[in-house]
Design an enzyme around this catalytic site. Structure first.
Site, PDB file in Angstrom:
ATOM      1  N   SER A  83       0.825  -1.213   0.000  1.00 51.84           N
ATOM      2  CA  SER A  83       0.000   0.000   0.000  1.00 51.84           C
ATOM      3  C   SER A  83       0.858   1.260   0.000  1.00 51.84           C
ATOM      4  O   SER A  83       1.949   1.273   0.592  1.00 51.84           O
ATOM      5  CB  SER A  83      -0.887   0.006   1.253  1.00 51.84           C
ATOM      6  OG  SER A  83      -1.578   1.238   1.342  1.00 51.84           O
ATOM      7  N   TYR A 115      -3.364  -1.414   9.757  1.00 50.96           N
ATOM      8  CA  TYR A 115      -3.302  -1.885   8.362  1.00 50.96           C
ATOM      9  C   TYR A 115      -1.912  -1.627   7.771  1.00 50.96           C
ATOM     10  O   TYR A 115      -1.288  -2.512   7.176  1.00 50.96           O
ATOM     11  CB  TYR A 115      -4.382  -1.146   7.577  1.00 50.96           C
ATOM     12  CG  TYR A 115      -4.355  -1.312   6.077  1.00 50.96           C
ATOM     13  CD1 TYR A 115      -4.811  -2.475   5.476  1.00 50.96           C
ATOM     14  CD2 TYR A 115      -3.890  -0.283   5.255  1.00 50.96           C
ATOM     15  CE1 TYR A 115      -4.802  -2.620   4.100  1.00 50.96           C
ATOM     16  CE2 TYR A 115      -3.887  -0.416   3.881  1.00 50.96           C
ATOM     17  CZ  TYR A 115      -4.340  -1.584   3.306  1.00 50.96           C
ATOM     18  OH  TYR A 115      -4.333  -1.724   1.944  1.00 50.96           O
TER      19      TYR A 115
HETATM   20  P1  NDP Z   1     -11.871  -5.247  -2.648  1.00 53.78           P
HETATM   21  O1  NDP Z   1     -12.587  -5.086  -1.334  1.00 53.78           O
HETATM   22  O2  NDP Z   1     -12.448  -4.608  -3.857  1.00 53.78           O
HETATM   23  O3  NDP Z   1     -11.682  -6.812  -2.964  1.00 53.78           O
HETATM   24  C1  NDP Z   1     -11.167  -7.650  -1.965  1.00 53.78           C
HETATM   25  C2  NDP Z   1     -10.929  -9.034  -2.520  1.00 53.78           C
HETATM   26  O4  NDP Z   1     -10.277  -9.819  -1.501  1.00 53.78           O
HETATM   27  C3  NDP Z   1     -12.191  -9.776  -2.887  1.00 53.78           C
HETATM   28  O5  NDP Z   1     -11.886 -10.650  -3.947  1.00 53.78           O
HETATM   29  C4  NDP Z   1     -12.515 -10.576  -1.612  1.00 53.78           C
HETATM   30  O6  NDP Z   1     -13.267 -11.782  -1.883  1.00 53.78           O
HETATM   31  C5  NDP Z   1     -11.107 -10.924  -1.156  1.00 53.78           C
HETATM   32  N1  NDP Z   1     -10.996 -11.142   0.285  1.00 53.78           N
HETATM   33  C6  NDP Z   1     -11.314 -10.289   1.292  1.00 53.78           C
HETATM   34  N2  NDP Z   1     -11.036 -10.862   2.486  1.00 53.78           N
HETATM   35  C7  NDP Z   1     -10.550 -12.096   2.223  1.00 53.78           C
HETATM   36  C8  NDP Z   1     -10.107 -13.174   3.018  1.00 53.78           C
HETATM   37  N3  NDP Z   1     -10.116 -13.129   4.366  1.00 53.78           N
HETATM   38  N4  NDP Z   1      -9.672 -14.294   2.395  1.00 53.78           N
HETATM   39  C9  NDP Z   1      -9.663 -14.359   1.061  1.00 53.78           C
HETATM   40  N5  NDP Z   1     -10.071 -13.398   0.238  1.00 53.78           N
HETATM   41  C10 NDP Z   1     -10.517 -12.276   0.820  1.00 53.78           C
HETATM   42  O7  NDP Z   1     -10.386  -4.733  -2.350  1.00 53.78           O
HETATM   43  P2  NDP Z   1      -9.271  -4.158  -3.357  1.00 53.78           P
HETATM   44  O8  NDP Z   1      -9.343  -4.863  -4.631  1.00 53.78           O
HETATM   45  O9  NDP Z   1      -9.324  -2.685  -3.330  1.00 53.78           O
HETATM   46  O10 NDP Z   1      -7.946  -4.559  -2.540  1.00 53.78           O
HETATM   47  C11 NDP Z   1      -7.074  -5.589  -2.965  1.00 53.78           C
HETATM   48  C12 NDP Z   1      -5.743  -5.430  -2.256  1.00 53.78           C
HETATM   49  O11 NDP Z   1      -5.193  -4.146  -2.566  1.00 53.78           O
HETATM   50  C13 NDP Z   1      -5.801  -5.516  -0.729  1.00 53.78           C
HETATM   51  O12 NDP Z   1      -4.711  -6.255  -0.239  1.00 53.78           O
HETATM   52  C14 NDP Z   1      -5.689  -4.066  -0.284  1.00 53.78           C
HETATM   53  O13 NDP Z   1      -5.106  -3.969   0.994  1.00 53.78           O
HETATM   54  C15 NDP Z   1      -4.787  -3.502  -1.370  1.00 53.78           C
HETATM   55  N6  NDP Z   1      -4.885  -2.066  -1.551  1.00 53.78           N
HETATM   56  C16 NDP Z   1      -6.083  -1.451  -1.919  1.00 53.78           C
HETATM   57  C17 NDP Z   1      -6.136  -0.086  -2.088  1.00 53.78           C
HETATM   58  C18 NDP Z   1      -7.391   0.622  -2.453  1.00 53.78           C
HETATM   59  O14 NDP Z   1      -7.442   1.867  -2.303  1.00 53.78           O
HETATM   60  N7  NDP Z   1      -8.420  -0.050  -2.951  1.00 53.78           N
HETATM   61  C19 NDP Z   1      -4.935   0.750  -1.906  1.00 53.78           C
HETATM   62  C20 NDP Z   1      -3.741   0.021  -1.572  1.00 53.78           C
HETATM   63  C21 NDP Z   1      -3.736  -1.332  -1.398  1.00 53.78           C
HETATM   64  P3  NDP Z   1     -14.911 -11.773  -1.917  1.00 53.78           P
HETATM   65  O15 NDP Z   1     -15.294 -11.035  -3.172  1.00 53.78           O
HETATM   66  O16 NDP Z   1     -15.297 -13.206  -1.986  1.00 53.78           O
HETATM   67  O17 NDP Z   1     -15.360 -11.073  -0.676  1.00 53.78           O
END
Ligand code: NDP
Length: 256
Positions: free
Chosen positions: A148, A161
């Site tokens: 991040s 986080y």
């Molecule tokens: P979203 O909330 O859009 O998507 C999250 C994804 O992770 C979904 O596919 C969800 O599955 C899955 N997920 C959540 N919890 C779990 C778990 N316990 N086990 C397995 N799968 C899980 O998030 P983003 O796409 O925005 O984020 C993706 C990554 O990017 C994360 O690691 C986040 O920390 C990082 N990030 C995001 C930023 C942002 O601003 N968006 C900025 C910087 C980093 P399901 O659909 O089944 O719930």
């Protein structure tokens, strides 16, 4: 080397958001995909169809990355049988540790339970899910940890986080060093604020937050999933073969 010509990437949390875009971009680069999701089976299957329309193979598997004791079973009883059945191989090439959840809470209000949940989802998974995965990965592949911008930019309410993501960036360098003999490259991609469902759509749905972050970003807007997926896909190609042990921030120049 892979028993097949087509490389296979495993992307965790690829049912939506950034993971979905990474998977689609990897497919556009000619890789086959294993996607995981936590609970949204329907969305994950839609991504599988999108990848098949591009002309690559894909499968979506349920996985809760917060459940470390179940990692070995996931690989041995779910992933490997699927690889054998659908891809005619028992190994894959690239791991993208993307799945994750956030937390917006001041330091003084963050509970032990919340801290431990973030630890399990981000750091324990980055460490031990990767450890299990490596038993089933070909040499000459790669690992990308999604970290991040908040490991560099101090944004109050993100301490628990951000410390998990910072630790992942340190882990990136240790893994790169220790896996060099297998020619496995390990990098961290650090997105800035991106419009997804993440943190309840905090960046996408809160106009004030969105405008404030845009004003702090050199390119004048917040990020979109399409800004990140192509970078991750590039790291999983031969064009990225000399990039190793790096933190690559993809933020449009946020808070510089
Ligand atoms: P979203 O909330 O859009 O998507 C999250 C994804 O992770 C979904 O596919 C969800 O599955 C899955 N997920 C959540 N919890 C779990 C778990 N316990 N086990 C397995 N799968 C899980 O998030 P983003 O796409 O925005 O984020 C993706 C990554 O990017 C994360 O690691 C986040 O920390 C990082 N990030 C995001 C930023 C942002 O601003 N968006 C900025 C910087 C980093 P399901 O659909 O089944 O719930």
């Amino acid at each position: 080397m892979s028993t097949q010509d087509t490389k296979i990437a495993l992307v965790t949390g690829a049912s939506r958001g950034l993971g979905r875009d990474m998977a689609i971009n990897l497919a556009k680069k000619g890789l086959d995909l294993v996607l995981t999701y936590k609970s949204d089976h329907q969305s994950a299957n839609k991504v599988v169809s999108e990848i098949e329309n591009i002309g690559q193979k894909a499968v979506a598997l349920a996985l809760d990355v917060s459940q470390q004791p179940k990692y070995a079973t996931f690989f041995e009883q779910v992933l490997i049988p699927e690889l054998k059945a659908r891809f005619n191989t028992s190994k894959f090439d690239f791991l993208i540790n993307n799945a994750g959840t956030g937390l917006s809470k001041p330091f003084m209000e963050t509970t032990v339970t919340e801290f431990h949940e973030l630890f399990r989802v981000h750091l324990e998974a980055g460490y031990f899910f990767t450890q299990q995965a490596l038993r089933h990965m070909n040499d000459h592949g790669g690992i990308v940890h999604i970290t991040s911008g908040l490991t560099r930019i101090i944004y109050p309410g993100s301490s628990a986080y951000a410390v998990m993501k910072s630790a992942l960036e340190t882990l990136t360098k240790y893994q790169a060093k220790e896996l060099g003999d297998r020619k496995i490259r390990v990098n961290a991609v650090a997105p800035g604020a991106i419009e997804t469902d993440f943190n309840g759509g905090y960046v996408r749905d809160n106009a004030q937050v969105n405008a404030r972050i845009a004003s702090l970003t050199a390119l004048g807007r917040v990020g979109l999933p399409t800004d990140v997926g192509s970078v991750v896909a590039f790291l999983c190609t031969d064009q990225g073969q000399w990039i190793n042990a790096q933190r690559i921030e993809v933020s449009g120049g946020q808070a510089i």
